[in-house]
Scaffold this motif. Structure first.
Motif, PDB file in Angstrom:
ATOM      1  N   LEU A  20       0.830  -1.201   0.000  1.00  0.00           N
ATOM      2  CA  LEU A  20       0.000   0.000   0.000  1.00  0.00           C
ATOM      3  C   LEU A  20       0.865   1.252   0.000  1.00  0.00           C
ATOM      4  N   GLY A  21       0.228   2.390  -0.248  1.00  0.00           N
ATOM      5  CA  GLY A  21       0.899   3.681  -0.209  1.00  0.00           C
ATOM      6  C   GLY A  21       0.669   4.391   1.115  1.00  0.00           C
ATOM      7  N   ASN A  22       0.133   5.604   1.058  1.00  0.00           N
ATOM      8  CA  ASN A  22      -0.050   6.450   2.238  1.00  0.00           C
ATOM      9  C   ASN A  22      -1.078   5.860   3.200  1.00  0.00           C
ATOM     10  N   LEU A  23      -0.612   5.433   4.365  1.00  0.00           N
ATOM     11  CA  LEU A  23      -1.508   4.852   5.368  1.00  0.00           C
ATOM     12  C   LEU A  23      -2.146   5.902   6.266  1.00  0.00           C
ATOM     13  N   ASP A  24      -1.641   7.142   6.194  1.00  0.00           N
ATOM     14  CA  ASP A  24      -2.123   8.191   7.092  1.00  0.00           C
ATOM     15  C   ASP A  24      -3.284   8.996   6.523  1.00  0.00           C
ATOM     16  N   ALA A  25      -3.582   8.837   5.225  1.00  0.00           N
ATOM     17  CA  ALA A  25      -4.694   9.573   4.629  1.00  0.00           C
ATOM     18  C   ALA A  25      -5.998   9.215   5.338  1.00  0.00           C
ATOM     19  N   VAL A  26      -6.801  10.221   5.651  1.00  0.00           N
ATOM     20  CA  VAL A  26      -8.071  10.034   6.357  1.00  0.00           C
ATOM     21  C   VAL A  26      -9.224  10.311   5.394  1.00  0.00           C
ATOM     22  N   ARG A  27     -10.167   9.372   5.363  1.00  0.00           N
ATOM     23  CA  ARG A  27     -11.337   9.530   4.496  1.00  0.00           C
ATOM     24  C   ARG A  27     -12.608   9.226   5.282  1.00  0.00           C
ATOM     25  N   ASP A  28     -13.702   9.758   4.772  1.00  0.00           N
ATOM     26  CA  ASP A  28     -15.033   9.556   5.335  1.00  0.00           C
ATOM     27  C   ASP A  28     -15.697   8.478   4.479  1.00  0.00           C
ATOM     28  N   LEU A  78      -6.675 -11.619  11.534  1.00  0.00           N
ATOM     29  CA  LEU A  78      -5.278 -11.412  11.167  1.00  0.00           C
ATOM     30  C   LEU A  78      -4.775 -10.079  11.699  1.00  0.00           C
ATOM     31  N   ASP A  79      -3.457  -9.972  11.853  1.00  0.00           N
ATOM     32  CA  ASP A  79      -2.822  -8.723  12.260  1.00  0.00           C
ATOM     33  C   ASP A  79      -2.235  -8.075  11.011  1.00  0.00           C
ATOM     34  N   TRP A  80      -2.735  -6.912  10.656  1.00  0.00           N
ATOM     35  CA  TRP A  80      -2.312  -6.254   9.421  1.00  0.00           C
ATOM     36  C   TRP A  80      -0.813  -5.979   9.391  1.00  0.00           C
ATOM     37  N   ARG A  81      -0.221  -5.768  10.555  1.00  0.00           N
ATOM     38  CA  ARG A  81       1.212  -5.434  10.609  1.00  0.00           C
ATOM     39  C   ARG A  81       2.102  -6.590  10.155  1.00  0.00           C
ATOM     40  N   ASP A  82       1.542  -7.792  10.143  1.00  0.00           N
ATOM     41  CA  ASP A  82       2.316  -8.949   9.680  1.00  0.00           C
ATOM     42  C   ASP A  82       2.337  -9.072   8.153  1.00  0.00           C
ATOM     43  N   HIS A  83       1.517  -8.281   7.472  1.00  0.00           N
ATOM     44  CA  HIS A  83       1.337  -8.506   6.037  1.00  0.00           C
ATOM     45  C   HIS A  83       1.456  -7.269   5.156  1.00  0.00           C
ATOM     46  N   VAL A  84       1.300  -6.071   5.715  1.00  0.00           N
ATOM     47  CA  VAL A  84       1.264  -4.855   4.899  1.00  0.00           C
ATOM     48  C   VAL A  84       2.650  -4.228   4.792  1.00  0.00           C
ATOM     49  N   THR A  85       3.052  -3.921   3.555  1.00  0.00           N
ATOM     50  CA  THR A  85       4.301  -3.201   3.312  1.00  0.00           C
ATOM     51  C   THR A  85       4.003  -1.920   2.555  1.00  0.00           C
ATOM     52  N   TYR A  86       4.937  -0.980   2.626  1.00  0.00           N
ATOM     53  CA  TYR A  86       4.747   0.344   2.026  1.00  0.00           C
ATOM     54  C   TYR A  86       5.567   0.474   0.747  1.00  0.00           C
ATOM     55  N   ASP A  87       4.969   1.151  -0.256  1.00  0.00           N
ATOM     56  CA  ASP A  87       5.680   1.445  -1.493  1.00  0.00           C
ATOM     57  C   ASP A  87       5.328   2.869  -1.905  1.00  0.00           C
ATOM     58  N   ALA A  88       6.330   3.729  -2.014  1.00  0.00           N
ATOM     59  CA  ALA A  88       6.107   5.137  -2.355  1.00  0.00           C
ATOM     60  C   ALA A  88       5.494   5.311  -3.741  1.00  0.00           C
ATOM     61  N   ALA A  89       5.577   4.297  -4.588  1.00  0.00           N
ATOM     62  CA  ALA A  89       5.011   4.387  -5.941  1.00  0.00           C
ATOM     63  C   ALA A  89       3.502   4.601  -5.913  1.00  0.00           C
ATOM     64  N   TYR A  90       2.863   4.244  -4.801  1.00  0.00           N
ATOM     65  CA  TYR A  90       1.413   4.397  -4.691  1.00  0.00           C
ATOM     66  C   TYR A  90       1.003   5.765  -4.153  1.00  0.00           C
TER      67      TYR A  90
END
Length: 326
Positions: free
Chosen positions: A211-219, A265-277
């Motif tokens: 995934l990309g930006n994890l901090d973006a907040v949406r409604d 599941l624990d998301w921290r075990d599976h999610v990685t960051y890629d700036a391309a997104y």
């Protein structure tokens, strides 16, 4: 009383398919605009093809002649303009196409209605992306500050809809919808990417979700509820614009946590960051104030982001199970 007739652009998309279901259930004759392509992309409305009151027509928002001809032939009572190039990241890569479809496409459709001298009601699918850098909460009176070609194109559509309402007396409204999701959401949108990833990881197909930006907040709300708001806008006595939102902000990280937790599941075990997104210009937070819709339309959301994540995960689980068992 004659059967009401509606015309929907973008009928094969998430919102278009739910709106078609809603209108057919209310007794409408529904006409949908479908782009010609080398492969069919109608899976969201396949279950409606038996409906005698559903009619599909080839055309395109970039082709004004097709719109003029269809409006003259169908003469709808209600027009819902949901068709668009709707992916924000893609709009940076295809800005001219996004503008032609999302901005000028709306103008072409409004002109087709005006040229036909048609007494109909027009709904324009506006978006919270028009607010962009404006601090939340965002309402109908908040200033616009789009941060993408998509947001800018939609802002043109929004204002040209207002202009046709004021210049020509057209019953034209814009629904400023904040993010709304469902199992029919496109696979390249972050919520669906997350829920598909959860289902695939649970099934042992993969172990990682990028995934990309994890901090973006949406409604985030539930699409079937939001199309009900669209319909209510065109039943209102006076044409005016409405924000449609839950009023609650959820970060991508929190949505991710809810989706993975739903599957144990624990998301921290599976999610990685890629700036391309990441987008070239990011929108930090979109949280809507839908007080006007609640007060004038009697509309309110029922499904929160956590519940929505569970609905979408379950649907993607079922889809993967079906594919594995074929």
């Amino acid at each position: 009383m004659s059967t009401p007739r509606a015309f929907i652009t973008g009928i094969t998309g998430q919102d278009g398919s739910y709106l078609a279901e809603l209108l057919l259930a209310k007794g409408y004759e529904v006409h949908g605009l479908v782009r010609r392509s080398s492969s069919l992309n109608r899976h969201r409305i396949d279950h409606l093809t038996h409906e005698e009151r559903l009619h599909l027509h080839y055309g395109d928002l970039t082709d004004g002649v097709s719109l003029v001809n269809l409006i003259h032939a169908i003469r709808p009572d209600e027009v819902y303009n949901l068709g668009a190039q709707s992916h924000v990241k893609v709009s940076f890569e295809m800005p001219e196409y996004t503008a032609s479809t999302d901005a000028v496409g709306t103008l072409r459709l409004l002109e087709a209605i005006r040229a036909a001298d048609l007494d109909c009601r027009f709904y324009q699918a506006s978006t919270s992306e028009m607010f962009g850098a404006t601090a939340p909460p965002q309402s109908e009176s908040s200033p616009f500050y789009p941060r993408s070609p998509y947001g800018a194109a939609k802002l043109y559509s929004h204002w040209v809809t207002v202009n046709y309402r004021e210049a020509y007396g057209l019953f034209a409204v814009s629904g400023i919808l904040f993010n709304h999701e469902s199992p029919r959401r496109g696979e390249n949108f972050v919520t669906r990417k997350i829920t598909q990833g959860v289902a695939a990881i649970e099934a042992g197909i993969t172990d990682t979700l990028v995934l990309g930006n994890l901090d973006a907040v949406r409604d985030w709300g539930y699409a079937p509820e939001y199309v009900e708001a669209m319909w209510r806008m065109l039943q209102h006595d006076e044409p005016t614009d409405f924000v449609v939102a839950t009023g609650k902000g959820t970060s991508v990280r929190e949505f991710c946590e809810a989706a993975f937790s739903h599957a144990g599941l624990d998301w921290r075990d599976h999610v990685t960051y890629d700036a391309a997104y990441e987008r070239p210009t990011e929108v930090d937070a979109l949280i809507g104030d839908a007080s006007k819709a609640r007060d004038l339309l009697g509309w309110k959301p029922e499904t929160d982001a956590v519940t929505l994540a569970g609905i979408m995960v379950d649907a993607d689980r079922a889809k993967i199970a079906h594919l594995l068992n074929r």
